[in-house]
Design a protein around this motif. Structure first.
Motif, PDB file in Angstrom:
ATOM      1  N   ASN A  80     -73.340  -4.561  86.363  1.00  0.00           N
ATOM      2  CA  ASN A  80     -73.540  -3.207  86.912  1.00  0.00           C
ATOM      3  C   ASN A  80     -74.211  -3.150  88.277  1.00  0.00           C
ATOM      4  O   ASN A  80     -74.389  -2.065  88.822  1.00  0.00           O
ATOM      5  N   VAL A  81     -74.576  -4.313  88.837  1.00  0.00           N
ATOM      6  CA  VAL A  81     -75.202  -4.314  90.161  1.00  0.00           C
ATOM      7  C   VAL A  81     -74.651  -5.473  90.983  1.00  0.00           C
ATOM      8  O   VAL A  81     -74.635  -6.615  90.517  1.00  0.00           O
ATOM      9  N   ILE A  82     -74.211  -5.171  92.198  1.00  0.00           N
ATOM     10  CA  ILE A  82     -73.821  -6.234  93.122  1.00  0.00           C
ATOM     11  C   ILE A  82     -74.772  -6.209  94.305  1.00  0.00           C
ATOM     12  O   ILE A  82     -75.066  -5.150  94.866  1.00  0.00           O
ATOM     13  N   ILE A  83     -75.269  -7.395  94.667  1.00  0.00           N
ATOM     14  CA  ILE A  83     -76.107  -7.543  95.853  1.00  0.00           C
ATOM     15  C   ILE A  83     -75.374  -8.468  96.812  1.00  0.00           C
ATOM     16  O   ILE A  83     -75.261  -9.678  96.572  1.00  0.00           O
ATOM     17  N   ASN A  84     -74.841  -7.894  97.882  1.00  0.00           N
ATOM     18  CA  ASN A  84     -74.133  -8.668  98.895  1.00  0.00           C
ATOM     19  C   ASN A  84     -75.157  -9.260  99.857  1.00  0.00           C
ATOM     20  O   ASN A  84     -75.608  -8.597 100.795  1.00  0.00           O
ATOM     21  N   LEU A 120     -65.268  -2.990  97.225  1.00  0.00           N
ATOM     22  CA  LEU A 120     -64.042  -2.271  96.887  1.00  0.00           C
ATOM     23  C   LEU A 120     -63.447  -2.768  95.568  1.00  0.00           C
ATOM     24  O   LEU A 120     -62.993  -1.972  94.736  1.00  0.00           O
ATOM     25  N   ARG A 121     -63.447  -4.066  95.362  1.00  0.00           N
ATOM     26  CA  ARG A 121     -62.812  -4.613  94.171  1.00  0.00           C
ATOM     27  C   ARG A 121     -63.609  -4.351  92.902  1.00  0.00           C
ATOM     28  O   ARG A 121     -63.037  -4.278  91.809  1.00  0.00           O
ATOM     29  N   PHE A 122     -64.925  -4.204  93.044  1.00  0.00           N
ATOM     30  CA  PHE A 122     -65.752  -3.910  91.877  1.00  0.00           C
ATOM     31  C   PHE A 122     -65.991  -2.425  91.658  1.00  0.00           C
ATOM     32  O   PHE A 122     -66.509  -2.039  90.605  1.00  0.00           O
ATOM     33  N   ILE A 134     -74.844  -0.667  94.257  1.00  0.00           N
ATOM     34  CA  ILE A 134     -74.401  -1.585  95.295  1.00  0.00           C
ATOM     35  C   ILE A 134     -75.576  -1.759  96.244  1.00  0.00           C
ATOM     36  O   ILE A 134     -76.178  -0.779  96.687  1.00  0.00           O
ATOM     37  N   VAL A 135     -75.902  -3.013  96.536  1.00  0.00           N
ATOM     38  CA  VAL A 135     -77.002  -3.306  97.462  1.00  0.00           C
ATOM     39  C   VAL A 135     -76.461  -4.234  98.549  1.00  0.00           C
ATOM     40  O   VAL A 135     -76.115  -5.383  98.272  1.00  0.00           O
ATOM     41  N   GLN A 164     -73.053   3.390 104.722  1.00  0.00           N
ATOM     42  CA  GLN A 164     -73.331   4.817 104.912  1.00  0.00           C
ATOM     43  C   GLN A 164     -72.159   5.674 104.439  1.00  0.00           C
ATOM     44  O   GLN A 164     -72.357   6.699 103.770  1.00  0.00           O
ATOM     45  N   THR A 165     -70.944   5.261 104.772  1.00  0.00           N
ATOM     46  CA  THR A 165     -69.778   6.050 104.369  1.00  0.00           C
ATOM     47  C   THR A 165     -69.549   5.980 102.864  1.00  0.00           C
ATOM     48  O   THR A 165     -69.181   6.971 102.229  1.00  0.00           O
ATOM     49  N   ALA A 166     -69.774   4.793 102.276  1.00  0.00           N
ATOM     50  CA  ALA A 166     -69.626   4.643 100.826  1.00  0.00           C
ATOM     51  C   ALA A 166     -70.643   5.517 100.098  1.00  0.00           C
ATOM     52  O   ALA A 166     -70.319   6.175  99.096  1.00  0.00           O
TER      53      ALA A 166
END
Length: 259
Positions: A80-84, A120-122, A134-135, A164-166
């Motif tokens: 449930n959390v992605i950190i790029n 985008l894929r997640f 999303i981080v 910002q747009t997301a």
């Protein structure tokens, strides 16, 4: 954002800020999935901790990114959390007569394409989770790019704009979108490129991770850490002056290192 009970993917979670975040989140009772190219460093990061799951993956390769996404969605429905976090800092001299375009392209893939692509894929999966986030780790240099590393600045500015747009498009969903803007942090990647002492010191990675978790716990959408708070304010008041001072400081350190 709730700080416990999550299943978190941290790209580049086997070193630097990523490793510090891995340790901090597992301590807070989360399951953390880390991916990186080096199996040895992944195992070192895991160090027998059952709450850390490793996945060897070269994010510059499309096939390996495809496999990573499928593997997580099939095996970790609670994700449930992605950190790029994975990134490359490379200097490029634009006064040179030739350029390593393959190297530049690799940096743009890691620093710009990968975080956007993974988001985008997640997204379809994350939107279905009751608590998701999303981080994106960018850089304080989005406010005043360092001229010696133009493509790093380009990439981080792009991720900044995407974040910002997301956030705006997803404002009516349960999915939270954060951006972390750290200062110069004492990591292996930075140490290879810059003389930290000549640049005025760097923030400890563990301290940086603590500040990130604090910002996430307060749902701070743009988490500016340390000197970046002042850089942000200065860039709004006097952008040209701020950009000049940032680059003069970096250039002075670089020239000193070459003598």
């Amino acid at each position: 954002m709730k700080l416990s009970g999550n299943t978190i993917l941290i790209t580049g979670g086997n070193g630097g800020i990523g490793l510090a975040l891995t340790k901090a989140f597992t301590k807070a009772e989360n399951t953390v999935i880390i991916c990186g190219r080096n199996e040895a460093s992944l195992q070192f990061a895991k160090s027998g901790n059952d709450n850390i799951i490793t996945k060897q993956c070269d994010l510059t390769q499309q096939a390996e990114r495809d496999e990573l996404v499928q593997w997580i969605l099939q095996n970790y429905p609670s994700f449930n959390v992605i950190i790029n976090n994975a990134g490359i800092f490379e200097e490029t001299d634009l006064l040179s007569d030739s350029f390593d375009l393959d190297k530049i392209n690799k940096q743009l893939v890691i620093d710009l394409q990968v975080p956007i692509e993974l988001c985008l894929r997640f997204l379809p999966h994350l939107r279905k989770q009751p608590h998701a986030a999303i981080v994106n780790i960018t850089s304080g240099l989005v406010y005043a790019p360092e001229a010696g590393a133009p493509f790093y600045g380009v990439a981080k500015a792009g991720v900044h704009a995407f974040t910002q747009t997301a956030r705006y498009q997803l404002r009516d969903t349960k999915l939270k979108v954060f951006e972390v803007l750290p200062p110069l942090v004492d990591t292996g990647g930075v140490s290879k490129q810059l003389d930290i002492e000549k640049l005025g010191g760097a923030m400890d990675a563990d301290e940086t991770a603590d500040e990130i978790l604090k910002g996430l716990s307060h749902d701070t959408e743009e988490i500016r850490i340390g000197d970046i708070k002042w850089l942000y304010a200065a860039s709004r008041i006097a952008p040209e002056f701020t950009n000049k001072k940032v680059n003069e400081k970096a250039e002075k350190a670089r020239q000193s290192d070459n003598h």
